[in-house]
Design an enzyme around this catalytic site. Structure first.
Site, short mmCIF file in Angstrom:
data_model
loop_
_atom_site.label_atom_id
_atom_site.label_comp_id
_atom_site.label_asym_id
_atom_site.label_seq_id
_atom_site.Cartn_x
_atom_site.Cartn_y
_atom_site.Cartn_z
N ARG A 205 -43.99 26.77 -16.50
CA ARG A 205 -43.11 27.74 -15.82
C ARG A 205 -43.39 29.17 -16.28
NH1 ARG A 205 -37.56 24.03 -16.12
NH2 ARG A 205 -38.44 22.28 -14.95
N ASP A 275 -59.50 33.81 -16.05
CA ASP A 275 -60.52 33.65 -17.08
C ASP A 275 -60.27 32.31 -17.79
OD1 ASP A 275 -62.33 33.78 -19.13
OD2 ASP A 275 -61.66 35.70 -19.93
N ASP A 279 -63.65 31.91 -24.32
CA ASP A 279 -64.88 32.22 -25.08
C ASP A 279 -64.79 33.48 -25.93
OD1 ASP A 279 -64.85 34.14 -23.10
OD2 ASP A 279 -66.90 33.77 -22.41
N GLN A 281 -64.05 36.44 -24.87
CA GLN A 281 -64.33 37.63 -24.08
C GLN A 281 -63.45 37.63 -22.84
OE1 GLN A 281 -68.62 38.68 -23.58
NE2 GLN A 281 -68.99 36.68 -24.52
#
Length: 420
Positions: A205, A275, A279, A281
């Site tokens: 949520r 994203d 990683d 980044q």
């Protein structure tokens, strides 16, 4: 006496706002027109007590008040705080590191016209079982700006039922406690705006939306297996704009950004980034405009005509803004500092928690030193001299030519009035 630069800028902004008076400069969305306690009295919080004269609980117990602070620090509460109608809470006026309220939650149900700014509401495992850190079930016209909310035992910040015309902007909704661990239900046909907020470390949520909603320039980080943005999952009809947001997977994330949509959830979507790779980044990409990318919702081609932001950021701009300014950011406390560091690990840090001790609890705050206020009207003497009011006369609730009280003019000069 020469006016300070921030106060001059603030006065100029207020002068421009005369024809369209919003809650404060920078107020946007469905709740922008809340009036708070502008037509009432000032209440100065003078201690960190749970209750009694001079306490925050006492301050919000009656209608038509503007609440300012002559003290900073952590207010520990045992029972939930219930806020009355037409109350303004201006946490940016507190000295030192500001105000944290810790130990239980708040109810804003029926708190029509509430204006709440720059305060931290941290419930914790000792709070009422099955309750939200902040909740609204009924009421009209409310705006919450630069609020840091965490550690709810049910939801962290939920808006349900007959609530209407609500804005939550520039805020942090964090770490609903396990085993429930929910960001919040946003379920009303009355209109809710969510602008430039951070949802972080909630299993599910983030938020769950049903009804009428504008979701713009938010950042959602490290949601768990229950879901990021949950698109209704309901027989009820929903109509949402979802624009310029950034979803960043963290260590706890195991599902995609959008889940549980259906043909009853109608979404206008534009320029939302995801994203997923954890990683270290920030290198996400735009979600293609398709029902499958948005959890099965029904994609519509035209934007709903809801009260929108004055400036729509790119998702990357939203991340930069939120990590720098979201929450009670006049002075960031240890909790928000840790949360922002998690976001800026870009997927490598973050956790779902069951006990706020993991974060060091609410931490300690520098209480600061209250400024001299001879007449006790909430505005320090030096600021009164700059404003042209009388330090020896209780006149802070008089209206400035802008339509705001002098108390509001001063309080709003303490923080930025724009976000771009």
């Amino acid at each position: 006496m020469k006016l300070s630069a921030p106060l001059l800028v603030s006065l100029a902004a207020f002068s421009q706002a005369v024809t369209a008076l919003v809650a404060f400069p920078g107020a946007e969305g469905f709740g922008a027109d809340a009036i708070g306690g502008r037509k009432g009295q000032v209440y100065v919080v003078t201690n960190l007590n749970d209750s009694g004269t001079g306490s925050l609980r006492d301050a919000v117990s009656a209608t038509d008040r503007i609440v300012v602070f002559a003290v900073g620090g952590v207010i520990k509460i045992s029972e939930r705080i219930v806020v009355s109608k037409r109350v303004t809470i201006l946490g940016q006026t507190a000295p030192g590191d500001g105000i944290t309220v810790y130990g239980n939650g708040w109810s804003f149900s029926n708190a029509d016209d509430a204006i709440v700014r720059y305060i931290r509401i941290r419930m914790g495992k000792g709070g009422s079982s099955g309750k939200d850190a902040m909740g609204i079930a009924e009421g009209n016209r409310m705006i919450f700006d630069h609020v840091s909310v965490s550690w709810g035992r049910d939801e962290t910040f939920s808006i349900n039922g007959d609530a209407s015309n609500i804005t939550v902007q520039n805020s942090i909704i964090a770490q609903g406690l396990e085993t429930h661990s929910c960001g919040g239900l946003i379920q009303t046909d009355g209109g809710v705006s969510l602008f430039r907020n951070l949802y972080i470390d909630n299993k599910t949520r983030n938020p769950k939306v049903k009804g009428v909603n504008e979701f713009t320039n938010n950042v959602v980080y490290n949601w768990g297996g229950g879901g990021g943005y949950i698109a209704g999952d309901s027989d009820g009809q929903s109509y949402a704009n979802i624009i310029g947001n950034y979803f960043i997977s963290g260590p706890s994330t195991s599902v995609t950004a959008f889940t549980r949509g259906n043909a009853n959830f109608h979404g206008y979507v534009d320029n939302n980034y995801y994203d997923p790779d954890k990683d270290g980044q920030l290198d996400g990409s735009e979600l293609g405009v398709s029902s499958s990318n948005y959890g099965g919702m029904a994609i519509v081609s035209s934007k709903y005509n809801y009260p929108a932001v004055a400036y729509t950021m790119s998702p990357a701009e939203a991340v930069t803004y939120v990590t720098k300014y979201a929450g009670a950011s006049k002075v960031r406390d240890s909790v928000d500092t840790q949360l922002i560091a998690q976001v800026q690990s870009w997927g490598t840090k973050g956790a779902l928690i069951s006990d706020e001790a993991t974060m060091g609890g609410p931490g300690t705050l520098n209480g600061g030193t209250p400024a001299k206020d001879t007449d006790g009207d909430g505005i320090p003497d030096e600021a009164e001299k700059q404003l042209g009011t009388d330090p020896n006369t209780n006149d802070s609730m008089k209206l400035h030519s802008s339509g705001y009280t002098y108390l509001e003019v001063w309080a709003n000069s303490l923080v930025p009035s724009t976000y771009h």
